[in-house]
Design a protein around this motif. Sequence first.
Motif, PDB file in Angstrom:
ATOM      1  N   ASP A 115       0.836  -1.206   0.000  1.00 28.01           N
ATOM      2  CA  ASP A 115       0.000   0.000   0.000  1.00 28.01           C
ATOM      3  C   ASP A 115       0.869   1.254   0.000  1.00 28.01           C
ATOM      4  OD1 ASP A 115      -2.283  -1.442  -0.080  1.00 28.01           O
ATOM      5  OD2 ASP A 115      -2.651  -1.392   2.086  1.00 28.01           O
ATOM      6  N   ASP A 116       1.950   1.212   0.764  1.00 27.83           N
ATOM      7  CA  ASP A 116       2.881   2.348   0.776  1.00 27.83           C
ATOM      8  C   ASP A 116       3.420   2.621  -0.618  1.00 27.83           C
ATOM      9  OD1 ASP A 116       2.576   2.651   3.463  1.00 27.83           O
ATOM     10  OD2 ASP A 116       4.426   1.588   4.011  1.00 27.83           O
ATOM     11  N   LEU A 117       3.792   1.542  -1.286  1.00 28.50           N
ATOM     12  CA  LEU A 117       4.357   1.704  -2.633  1.00 28.50           C
ATOM     13  C   LEU A 117       3.308   2.251  -3.595  1.00 28.50           C
ATOM     14  CD1 LEU A 117       6.576  -1.506  -2.981  1.00 28.50           C
ATOM     15  CD2 LEU A 117       7.180   0.727  -2.065  1.00 28.50           C
ATOM     16  N   LYS A 118       2.072   1.824  -3.410  1.00 27.24           N
ATOM     17  CA  LYS A 118       0.993   2.346  -4.258  1.00 27.24           C
ATOM     18  C   LYS A 118       0.818   3.843  -4.041  1.00 27.24           C
ATOM     19  CE  LYS A 118      -2.264  -1.278  -5.481  1.00 27.24           C
ATOM     20  NZ  LYS A 118      -3.626  -1.778  -5.358  1.00 27.24           N
ATOM     21  N   ARG A 119       0.893   4.238  -2.762  1.00 29.39           N
ATOM     22  CA  ARG A 119       0.756   5.670  -2.438  1.00 29.39           C
ATOM     23  C   ARG A 119       1.895   6.459  -3.096  1.00 29.39           C
ATOM     24  NH1 ARG A 119      -1.671   4.396   2.474  1.00 29.39           N
ATOM     25  NH2 ARG A 119       0.307   3.954   3.477  1.00 29.39           N
ATOM     26  N   ILE A 120       3.072   5.869  -3.068  1.00 28.94           N
ATOM     27  CA  ILE A 120       4.218   6.561  -3.684  1.00 28.94           C
ATOM     28  C   ILE A 120       3.993   6.716  -5.189  1.00 28.94           C
ATOM     29  CG2 ILE A 120       6.670   6.339  -4.259  1.00 28.94           C
ATOM     30  CD1 ILE A 120       7.093   5.113  -1.483  1.00 28.94           C
ATOM     31  N   LEU A 121       3.531   5.648  -5.820  1.00 29.21           N
ATOM     32  CA  LEU A 121       3.286   5.725  -7.264  1.00 29.21           C
ATOM     33  C   LEU A 121       2.213   6.759  -7.587  1.00 29.21           C
ATOM     34  CD1 LEU A 121       3.293   2.142  -8.833  1.00 29.21           C
ATOM     35  CD2 LEU A 121       4.806   4.050  -9.320  1.00 29.21           C
ATOM     36  N   ALA A 122       1.178   6.790  -6.762  1.00 23.61           N
ATOM     37  CA  ALA A 122       0.114   7.793  -6.978  1.00 23.61           C
ATOM     38  C   ALA A 122       0.692   9.193  -6.812  1.00 23.61           C
ATOM     39  CB  ALA A 122      -1.030   7.558  -5.986  1.00 23.61           C
TER      40      ALA A 122
ATOM     41  N   GLN B  11      12.272   3.151  -0.774  1.00 20.42           N
ATOM     42  CA  GLN B  11      10.886   2.801  -1.108  1.00 20.42           C
ATOM     43  C   GLN B  11      10.544   3.240  -2.536  1.00 20.42           C
ATOM     44  OE1 GLN B  11       8.446   4.477   2.111  1.00 20.42           O
ATOM     45  NE2 GLN B  11       7.705   2.387   2.351  1.00 20.42           N
ATOM     46  N   LEU B  12      11.054   4.416  -2.875  1.00 19.43           N
ATOM     47  CA  LEU B  12      10.805   4.960  -4.206  1.00 19.43           C
ATOM     48  C   LEU B  12      11.403   4.028  -5.263  1.00 19.43           C
ATOM     49  CD1 LEU B  12       9.690   7.273  -5.845  1.00 19.43           C
ATOM     50  CD2 LEU B  12      11.683   8.628  -5.234  1.00 19.43           C
ATOM     51  N   LYS B  13      12.569   3.515  -4.963  1.00 19.16           N
ATOM     52  CA  LYS B  13      13.231   2.598  -5.891  1.00 19.16           C
ATOM     53  C   LYS B  13      12.391   1.330  -6.067  1.00 19.16           C
ATOM     54  CE  LYS B  13      17.667   0.622  -6.994  1.00 19.16           C
ATOM     55  NZ  LYS B  13      19.042   0.423  -6.657  1.00 19.16           N
ATOM     56  N   ARG B  14      11.800   0.882  -4.983  1.00 19.92           N
ATOM     57  CA  ARG B  14      10.970  -0.323  -5.074  1.00 19.92           C
ATOM     58  C   ARG B  14       9.665  -0.053  -5.818  1.00 19.92           C
ATOM     59  NH1 ARG B  14       9.604  -2.494   0.189  1.00 19.92           N
ATOM     60  NH2 ARG B  14       8.853  -4.229  -1.031  1.00 19.92           N
ATOM     61  N   ALA B  15       9.107   1.138  -5.578  1.00 19.17           N
ATOM     62  CA  ALA B  15       7.846   1.482  -6.255  1.00 19.17           C
ATOM     63  C   ALA B  15       8.055   1.618  -7.761  1.00 19.17           C
ATOM     64  CB  ALA B  15       7.283   2.778  -5.683  1.00 19.17           C
ATOM     65  N   LEU B  16       9.187   2.202  -8.130  1.00 14.30           N
ATOM     66  CA  LEU B  16       9.464   2.416  -9.551  1.00 14.30           C
ATOM     67  C   LEU B  16      10.407   1.331 -10.083  1.00 14.30           C
ATOM     68  CD1 LEU B  16      10.016   6.291  -9.677  1.00 14.30           C
ATOM     69  CD2 LEU B  16       8.121   5.044 -10.694  1.00 14.30           C
ATOM     70  N   SER B  17      10.072   0.098  -9.808  1.00 14.09           N
ATOM     71  CA  SER B  17      10.969  -0.964 -10.287  1.00 14.09           C
ATOM     72  C   SER B  17      10.836  -1.100 -11.804  1.00 14.09           C
ATOM     73  CB  SER B  17      10.628  -2.283  -9.602  1.00 14.09           C
ATOM     74  OG  SER B  17       9.297  -2.603  -9.875  1.00 14.09           O
ATOM     75  N   PRO B  18      11.910  -1.529 -12.475  1.00  9.62           N
ATOM     76  CA  PRO B  18      11.861  -1.652 -13.935  1.00  9.62           C
ATOM     77  C   PRO B  18      10.743  -2.600 -14.390  1.00  9.62           C
ATOM     78  CG  PRO B  18      14.100  -1.964 -13.127  1.00  9.62           C
ATOM     79  CD  PRO B  18      13.202  -1.938 -11.927  1.00  9.62           C
ATOM     80  N   VAL B  19      10.198  -2.309 -15.556  1.00  8.48           N
ATOM     81  CA  VAL B  19       9.093  -3.111 -16.081  1.00  8.48           C
ATOM     82  C   VAL B  19       9.589  -3.857 -17.323  1.00  8.48           C
ATOM     83  CG1 VAL B  19       6.711  -3.052 -16.903  1.00  8.48           C
ATOM     84  CG2 VAL B  19       7.523  -1.301 -15.313  1.00  8.48           C
TER      85      VAL B  19
END
Lengths: 183, 117
Positions: A115-122, B11-19
């Motif tokens: 969920d944290d990662l989703k929030r970051i992406l949003a 966390q940002l690195k994990r959220a924006l992992s390569p696709v």
Amino acid sequence: MAAAEETDKARLDAAFSDLYRAHLRDVYSYSYYRVGNHHDAEDLTEQTFLQAYRHFERAQRESDGRPLRPWLIRIAHNLAANYYRDRSRKPQTPIDDAGVLSAPHTTEDLVEDRDDLKRILAGVEKLPDDRREALIMRFALGMDNREIARALGRTDGATKVLLHRAIRQLEEIVKQDEGPTEP
Amino acid sequence: MSEHFADFELQLKRALSPVDPPKELEARLEGTLGSLVGMAAEELEAWELSAMRDPRNWVRPVAAAAIGSGAAVGLVLVRTQRRRHKRRKESDSAVDLLGRTLRDLGREARRVADDVF
């Protein structure tokens, strides 16, 4: 003469194949996070490599041995800008099924993490274009400041500041989206 | 740099992992780059007017043009075909669907022409 030209062409094609294989994932990742869906990301990736092929010889000549990844990403960046300008649109659906979000999770703790990662992406979606792009290049593609600067046509110093501000702004957005913490 | 800031970057690195690109895209791109741009463009560039005086030299340029055109038409059709579900979803009648299909065909043809020629 003709044989020499054919050899040059073959060498150029081989170099382009190497570039393509090395950076297909980079271009696709950039495109995906830029446009927000797989369909348009495929189109953008395809267009990027077609354009790159057309101008590859010149780019190689002028690169002076420097890596061509920033040049490739700059093509994708320009095409993405045209994509939005031509169609007067922004990503309509949030990015929600990329890489880590579709990765298997084994414990409940990881759901919260997800969920944290989703929030970051949003939050990334809410950033101004230049900040969002800088973050995609740094974190999805692993580009260093110099590479990002070349891709965005900025100085190294300006890029460092841009990245710093982008991360700070994103942190603020994510904090706001989380809402006030309970005592 | 604070520890919190570093954590956030992680966390940002994990959220924006390569696709990873879809396999079909890889296959399509390799085919497109191989046949459409590489082969036909090279042949067409080598087409010198002087060579055209001799009818024996007509075969190669014409073949190259045919390969290029054929591949370009194929690319237009593939791209148009890929949008069929979206068109169906957005259409409210058969006529509307036909109109959307023709518009997509025209748009893709222009894009391919811009890219290749």
